[in-house]
Design an enzyme around this catalytic site. Sequence first.
Site, PDB file in Angstrom:
ATOM      1  N   GLU A 112       0.808  -1.215   0.000  1.00  0.00           N
ATOM      2  CA  GLU A 112       0.000   0.000   0.000  1.00  0.00           C
ATOM      3  C   GLU A 112       0.846   1.273   0.000  1.00  0.00           C
ATOM      4  OE1 GLU A 112      -3.672   1.754  -0.395  1.00  0.00           O
ATOM      5  OE2 GLU A 112      -3.158  -0.371  -0.403  1.00  0.00           O
ATOM      6  N   ARG A 149      20.544   5.989 -21.607  1.00  0.00           N
ATOM      7  CA  ARG A 149      20.786   6.255 -23.035  1.00  0.00           C
ATOM      8  C   ARG A 149      21.288   7.673 -23.267  1.00  0.00           C
ATOM      9  NH1 ARG A 149      16.946   8.439 -26.174  1.00  0.00           N
ATOM     10  NH2 ARG A 149      17.226   6.903 -27.825  1.00  0.00           N
ATOM     11  N   ASP A 164      15.532  13.124 -30.527  1.00  0.00           N
ATOM     12  CA  ASP A 164      14.387  12.381 -30.019  1.00  0.00           C
ATOM     13  C   ASP A 164      13.227  13.302 -29.690  1.00  0.00           C
ATOM     14  OD1 ASP A 164      15.655   9.970 -30.166  1.00  0.00           O
ATOM     15  OD2 ASP A 164      16.218   9.890 -28.055  1.00  0.00           O
TER      16      ASP A 164
END
Length: 244
Positions: A112, A149, A164
């Site tokens: 939880e 990356r 990108d």
Amino acid sequence: MRIDILTIFPEMFSPLDQSIVGKAQEKEIVEIHKHDFRENADNKQKHVDDMPYGGGQGMLLMPQPIFDTMDKIPHDGARVILMDPAGKRFDQKMAEELAQEEQLVFICGHYEGYDERIKSLVTDEVSLGDFVLTGGEVAATTMIDSVVRLIPGVLGKQASHEDDSFSSGLLEYPQYTRPEDFRGLKVPDVLMSGHHENIRKWRLTESLRKTLERRPDLLENYDANPEEAKILSQLRAQAENPEL
């Protein structure tokens, strides 16, 4: 970069041994250490969770296994990241920031939630978005892939990630490869022209068009240069009047 992961399911991080992140480890650009904090639980049953004081549903991670695991990890100056749905939203800007660090520590929870005292170890509480996962492992894997990356030397060319989507603040322009004509679907003529300036302008226009159509929210705080501002003005006019 050194990355340490605190988890009770270290086997869930096997994707990090593949592809780009796996090669980064082979090159010794990054080293990833997985720590099963259940091994440091100080009870016979090796429980790492218990019921919350004051009542309520679910179980909370206890502080002792987490603190004792952290005691065994060198982490002076590290960014310690708690995967938490209530944390700051992860994005490309944060990935670029974290890629500059020498060490990251990820604490992955289940159940939880966490005993609040665990947060005294933490520098950043981070969420992937407004949804709930079974645990922090999948979210941490995603973050690690995104960050690694960006480390210099991981990708072949710096431009591989600079172009990108989100790195520039815009979505990436459409791209094509062979064959030139596939089932009647053709590569745009401009990309076959060899005219570098026309190709640059086309890519910029299509990047702005894609962002305007799919993620207009990204343009709200985008600092467009004069060329981009002119193109955006034309694209908005075309959207209002398709006959233009």
